[in-house]
Design a protein around this motif. Structure first.
Motif, PDB file in Angstrom:
ATOM      1  N   LEU A  98      35.211  38.360  31.688  1.00  0.00           N
ATOM      2  CA  LEU A  98      36.364  38.324  32.321  1.00  0.00           C
ATOM      3  C   LEU A  98      35.962  39.490  33.420  1.00  0.00           C
ATOM      4  N   GLU A  99      35.285  40.252  33.362  1.00  0.00           N
ATOM      5  CA  GLU A  99      35.176  41.270  34.470  1.00  0.00           C
ATOM      6  C   GLU A  99      34.353  40.416  35.781  1.00  0.00           C
ATOM      7  N   THR A 100      33.238  39.681  35.353  1.00  0.00           N
ATOM      8  CA  THR A 100      32.676  38.938  36.226  1.00  0.00           C
ATOM      9  C   THR A 100      33.693  38.037  37.120  1.00  0.00           C
ATOM     10  N   LEU A 101      34.373  37.151  36.354  1.00  0.00           N
ATOM     11  CA  LEU A 101      35.415  36.065  36.866  1.00  0.00           C
ATOM     12  C   LEU A 101      36.398  37.035  37.659  1.00  0.00           C
ATOM     13  N   HIS A 102      36.764  38.140  37.165  1.00  0.00           N
ATOM     14  CA  HIS A 102      37.787  38.805  38.087  1.00  0.00           C
ATOM     15  C   HIS A 102      37.197  39.334  39.303  1.00  0.00           C
ATOM     16  N   GLU A 103      36.017  39.762  39.449  1.00  0.00           N
ATOM     17  CA  GLU A 103      35.402  40.119  40.726  1.00  0.00           C
ATOM     18  C   GLU A 103      35.014  39.231  41.441  1.00  0.00           C
ATOM     19  N   ALA A 104      34.874  37.909  41.089  1.00  0.00           N
ATOM     20  CA  ALA A 104      34.593  37.008  41.791  1.00  0.00           C
ATOM     21  C   ALA A 104      35.743  36.220  42.187  1.00  0.00           C
ATOM     22  N   GLY A 105      36.865  36.632  42.012  1.00  0.00           N
ATOM     23  CA  GLY A 105      38.355  36.202  42.426  1.00  0.00           C
ATOM     24  C   GLY A 105      38.813  34.984  41.548  1.00  0.00           C
ATOM     25  N   TRP A 106      38.016  34.320  40.550  1.00  0.00           N
ATOM     26  CA  TRP A 106      38.706  33.229  39.829  1.00  0.00           C
ATOM     27  C   TRP A 106      39.801  33.613  38.778  1.00  0.00           C
TER      28      TRP A 106
ATOM     29  N   ASP B 202      43.389  27.470  29.682  1.00  0.00           N
ATOM     30  CA  ASP B 202      44.192  26.857  28.673  1.00  0.00           C
ATOM     31  C   ASP B 202      45.474  27.607  28.034  1.00  0.00           C
ATOM     32  N   LEU B 203      44.971  28.920  28.030  1.00  0.00           N
ATOM     33  CA  LEU B 203      45.807  29.986  27.131  1.00  0.00           C
ATOM     34  C   LEU B 203      46.568  30.862  27.990  1.00  0.00           C
ATOM     35  N   GLN B 204      46.458  30.892  29.330  1.00  0.00           N
ATOM     36  CA  GLN B 204      47.163  31.742  30.026  1.00  0.00           C
ATOM     37  C   GLN B 204      48.736  32.020  29.936  1.00  0.00           C
ATOM     38  N   PRO B 205      49.120  33.461  30.070  1.00  0.00           N
ATOM     39  CA  PRO B 205      48.171  34.493  30.384  1.00  0.00           C
ATOM     40  C   PRO B 205      47.754  35.060  28.810  1.00  0.00           C
ATOM     41  N   VAL B 206      46.307  35.515  28.877  1.00  0.00           N
ATOM     42  CA  VAL B 206      45.852  35.705  27.681  1.00  0.00           C
ATOM     43  C   VAL B 206      44.911  36.835  27.827  1.00  0.00           C
ATOM     44  N   GLY B 207      44.984  37.761  26.518  1.00  0.00           N
ATOM     45  CA  GLY B 207      44.044  39.134  26.501  1.00  0.00           C
ATOM     46  C   GLY B 207      42.823  38.840  25.945  1.00  0.00           C
ATOM     47  N   VAL B 208      42.054  39.784  26.157  1.00  0.00           N
ATOM     48  CA  VAL B 208      40.747  39.672  25.700  1.00  0.00           C
ATOM     49  C   VAL B 208      40.181  39.385  24.215  1.00  0.00           C
ATOM     50  N   SER B 209      41.349  40.071  23.362  1.00  0.00           N
ATOM     51  CA  SER B 209      41.196  40.145  22.002  1.00  0.00           C
ATOM     52  C   SER B 209      41.360  38.613  21.636  1.00  0.00           C
ATOM     53  N   GLU B 210      42.418  38.109  22.024  1.00  0.00           N
ATOM     54  CA  GLU B 210      43.033  36.678  21.769  1.00  0.00           C
ATOM     55  C   GLU B 210      41.863  35.555  22.197  1.00  0.00           C
ATOM     56  N   LEU B 211      41.138  35.867  23.420  1.00  0.00           N
ATOM     57  CA  LEU B 211      40.070  35.020  23.741  1.00  0.00           C
ATOM     58  C   LEU B 211      39.074  35.054  23.035  1.00  0.00           C
ATOM     59  N   ALA B 212      38.453  36.278  22.601  1.00  0.00           N
ATOM     60  CA  ALA B 212      37.318  36.572  21.722  1.00  0.00           C
ATOM     61  C   ALA B 212      37.393  35.552  20.238  1.00  0.00           C
ATOM     62  N   THR B 213      38.846  35.807  19.992  1.00  0.00           N
ATOM     63  CA  THR B 213      39.194  35.111  18.559  1.00  0.00           C
ATOM     64  C   THR B 213      39.058  33.587  18.706  1.00  0.00           C
ATOM     65  N   HIS B 214      39.698  33.132  19.922  1.00  0.00           N
ATOM     66  CA  HIS B 214      39.610  31.743  20.205  1.00  0.00           C
ATOM     67  C   HIS B 214      38.368  31.071  20.279  1.00  0.00           C
ATOM     68  N   LEU B 215      37.382  31.857  20.922  1.00  0.00           N
ATOM     69  CA  LEU B 215      36.139  31.398  21.236  1.00  0.00           C
ATOM     70  C   LEU B 215      34.943  31.729  20.216  1.00  0.00           C
ATOM     71  N   LYS B 216      35.470  32.682  19.402  1.00  0.00           N
ATOM     72  CA  LYS B 216      34.599  33.167  17.983  1.00  0.00           C
ATOM     73  C   LYS B 216      33.223  33.930  18.858  1.00  0.00           C
ATOM     74  N   GLN B 217      33.697  34.666  19.864  1.00  0.00           N
ATOM     75  CA  GLN B 217      32.660  35.315  20.495  1.00  0.00           C
ATOM     76  C   GLN B 217      32.986  36.910  20.394  1.00  0.00           C
ATOM     77  N   PRO B 218      31.715  37.706  20.403  1.00  0.00           N
ATOM     78  CA  PRO B 218      31.967  39.223  20.615  1.00  0.00           C
ATOM     79  C   PRO B 218      32.884  39.734  21.584  1.00  0.00           C
TER      80      PRO B 218
ATOM     81  N   GLY C  70      52.902  42.958  33.637  1.00  0.00           N
ATOM     82  CA  GLY C  70      53.095  43.140  32.364  1.00  0.00           C
ATOM     83  C   GLY C  70      51.954  44.508  32.139  1.00  0.00           C
ATOM     84  N   GLU C  71      52.692  45.273  30.843  1.00  0.00           N
ATOM     85  CA  GLU C  71      52.052  46.282  30.516  1.00  0.00           C
ATOM     86  C   GLU C  71      50.452  46.249  29.971  1.00  0.00           C
ATOM     87  N   ARG C  72      50.294  45.107  29.430  1.00  0.00           N
ATOM     88  CA  ARG C  72      49.089  44.793  28.526  1.00  0.00           C
ATOM     89  C   ARG C  72      48.244  44.054  29.530  1.00  0.00           C
ATOM     90  N   THR C  73      46.932  44.415  29.504  1.00  0.00           N
ATOM     91  CA  THR C  73      46.232  43.383  30.462  1.00  0.00           C
ATOM     92  C   THR C  73      45.913  42.266  29.839  1.00  0.00           C
TER      93      THR C  73
END
Length: 248
Positions: free
Chosen positions: A40-48, A16-32, A54-57
């Motif tokens: 994110l690391e799991t999804l990246h390792e699995a190829g999803w 929905d939000l791509q490209p999106v950083g971890v801070s924005e995701l955490a705020t959007h989802l109201k999750q730690p 860009g400079e920021r991840t």
């Protein structure tokens, strides 16, 4: 199971939000932030998902997600029937053509053909959007009964997602009036879902008249003059009808 659900929720939100950083995701989802980062690391390792340029991840869907979207669109031969007609539509309009299906209370983009123009509008494959405010969503709703629309509206509006709130979803009576017009003319439009974009959508229906999917022409508002809007409306109705006939 909770970790699986969380990872899938993160994947959908990245779409929905791509490209999106971890801070924005955490705020959007109201999750730690740490919990979202692990997903994110799991999804990246699995190829999803993959890191966007860009400079920021910042994260975006990877090709695997796009392939899954295409498989969903292939159900009942939808993608195969739609692609030649979408290509003709893209060639004649020189604008981006999208193909979407309804999934629960949202639409999911399953195929797209991009405009050759440098200035164009493109939605991400596999991306999700509110059914109440998009041209494809309203086109599909226009082929449903008012009772079905009211049921979908109650759930979709009750969810009060940030996406719907930002797009200013209409009140139910206003939506039903708009859908009645769309039903009569055979297409729906929107200029409220994406700033600076005008979209025209029409439903693809089965032999029972119920919507299976929808296609749309998306164009920057600067190219969406009255003549272009009229032309796109005529062409999208014809294209949706042709795809529907191929599916019968």
């Amino acid at each position: 199971m909770n970790s699986v659900r969380k990872a899938l929720l993160v994947l959908e939100t990245v779409a929905d939000l791509q490209p999106v950083g971890v801070s924005e995701l955490a705020t959007h989802l109201k999750q730690p932030k740490s919990s979202v980062q692990r997903a994110l690391e799991t999804l990246h390792e699995a190829g999803w998902i993959r890191a966007a340029a860009g400079e920021r991840t910042r994260w975006e869907l990877a090709f695997r997600a796009g392939r899954l979207a295409r498989k969903a669109g292939s159900h009942f031969g939808l993608r195969e029937a739609a692609l030649p007609i979408m290509e003709k539509l893209r060639r004649e309009t020189q604008e981006t053509v999208h193909l979407a299906v309804l999934d629960d209370m949202e639409i999911v983009l399953v195929e797209r053909l991009e405009s050759p123009h440098a200035v164009r509008h493109v939605e991400p494959l596999g991306g999700r959007a509110p059914v109440l405010v998009t041209a494809t969503g309203k086109a599909m709703l226009s082929r449903m009964s008012d009772a079905d629309v009211a049921r979908i509206y109650a759930v979709a509006a009750g969810a009060a997602s940030q996406a719907v709130a930002a797009a200013d979803a209409p009140a139910l009576p206003d939506l039903l009036a708009e859908l009645a017009t769309a039903r009569a003319q055979g297409y729906a439009t929107t200029a409220s879902w994406r700033d600076g974009v005008f979209a025209t959508g029409a439903a693809i229906v089965g032999s029972d008249g119920r919507p299976i999917a929808a296609i749309s022409i998306s164009t920057p508002s600067v190219r969406a003059g009255e003549e272009a809007r009229t032309q796109h409306a005529e062409m999208i109705v014809s294209a949706a009808r042709s795809i529907s006939e191929h599916l019968v």
